[in-house]
Design an enzyme around this catalytic site. Structure first.
Site, PDB file in Angstrom:
ATOM      1  CG  ASP A 115      -3.053  -0.127   1.817  1.00  0.00           C
ATOM      2  OD1 ASP A 115      -3.537  -0.482   2.917  1.00  0.00           O
ATOM      3  OD2 ASP A 115      -1.901  -0.444   1.451  1.00  0.00           O
ATOM      4  CG  HIS A 145      -1.326  -3.795   3.209  1.00  0.00           C
ATOM      5  ND1 HIS A 145      -1.153  -2.426   3.301  1.00  0.00           N
ATOM      6  CD2 HIS A 145      -0.792  -4.326   4.329  1.00  0.00           C
ATOM      7  CE1 HIS A 145      -0.560  -2.146   4.462  1.00  0.00           C
ATOM      8  NE2 HIS A 145      -0.317  -3.277   5.089  1.00  0.00           N
ATOM      9  CB  SER A 160       2.542  -2.836   6.520  1.00  0.00           C
ATOM     10  OG  SER A 160       1.343  -2.543   7.202  1.00  0.00           O
TER      11      SER A 160
END
Length: 300
Positions: free
Chosen positions: A176, A243, A80
């Site tokens: 995502d 994710h 991330s």
């Protein structure tokens, strides 16, 4: 922040959970600066200080003094915002080591796209513009990008990945989950709530919403096209609603982990890092992949 966190996935010290990196020294840098360790500004009137770049450099100095300078091989990874940090700081990380050290970088779920949201606006660009301006990020972005693009554009990986000199692996879900929720279809861009259910659970998306998301996948593939032509770079784009897949054991390496062409993420990354084979893996579009660990969120 939790006092203790589990080291799982790529951080695990068990060979059966992390076949290629289990016996490495593993360090997790806590992320709390809000700009992927690139900010450096101060607003005395508002009582604000942003020191992400200095935190990054202090952490690297500390680790190098503790023996990291003698490493024969090193991998900078993150997921991330940490995935974005591993792209932005990749060449800087390489330069801490002698040329004889094998140094590579891995970005997991860090390919944030400068994409148009469901209302035709630019939710993520507006957010990034605020972060870059507030935190004085422009001075810490790659010069090769800021020489010809505005600083906000150079905070988007699609505009810098081709210029990264150090071998880089991009792992990303084509759909995502964070980008769907916070960039493509956030409540601010979905005033009438048409995307509410789809945003939380892809199984509740209409045909037209899936078409929109297929368009996003096409943008992801376009963003990595030039990057993937370099022999030294690696790529794994699976067609999942996910994710961050490296630090979760179930997605990194387990009996039912996501695979593309029978190759799990951990094996793909290891093959690339140790030059066992070139890895340029792109999944077929949704719904063809039945191995995904798709994220489903509770109704907000």
């Amino acid at each position: 922040m939790e006092k203790r966190i589990a080291f799982t996935g790529i951080l695990s010290n068990k060979a059966q959970e992390n076949p290629d990196f289990f016996n490495w020294n593993r360090v997790k840098l806590r992320y709390c600066d809000g700009a992927s360790f690139t900010g450096d500004s101060e607003n005395k009137a508002a009582g604000l200080q942003f020191r992400g770049q200095r935190i990054w450099l202090a952490a690297m100095d500390d680790l190098m003094s503790k023996g990291m300078r003698h490493a024969h091989q090193a991998l900078l990874s993150g997921c991330s915002a940490g995935g974005l940090a591993s792209i932005l700081h990749c060449d800087e990380f390489r330069d801490f080591f002698p040329r004889t050290t094998r140094v590579k970088c891995l970005s997991d779920a860090g390919l944030f796209l400068d994409a148009v949201d469901v209302s035709g606006g630019h939710t993520l660009r507006n957010l990034y513009s605020g972060v870059v301006g507030l935190q004085g990020v422009q001075n810490n972005l790659p010069r090769i990008c800021t020489n010809h693009l505005d600083p906000t554009s150079c905070f988007f990986p699609q505009n810098i990945i081709r210029q990264v000199r150090t071998p880089l692996f991009i792992l990303n879900a084509a759909y995502d989950s964070w980008q769907i929720q916070s960039s493509l279809a956030p409540p601010s861009a979905d005033r009438h709530g048409h995307w509410h259910d789809c945003r939380l659970n892809h199984a509740k998306c209409s045909a037209s919403q899936i078409r929109f998301l297929q368009g996003f996948r096409n943008q992801v593939l376009k963003a990595v096209r030039g990057f993937s032509m370099s022999k030294q770079n690696g790529l794994f784009i699976n067609s999942c609603f996910a994710h961050c897949q490296t630090e979760r054991q179930d997605t990194w390496f387990a009996d039912d982990s996501p695979v593309v062409g029978n190759k799990a993420i951990a094996i793909a990354v290891g093959d690339w890092y140790f030059d066992r084979s070139g890895i340029k893996i792109v999944d077929c579009p949704y719904p063809c992949d039945k191995t995904c660990h798709n994220l489903v969120f509770q109704r907000a």
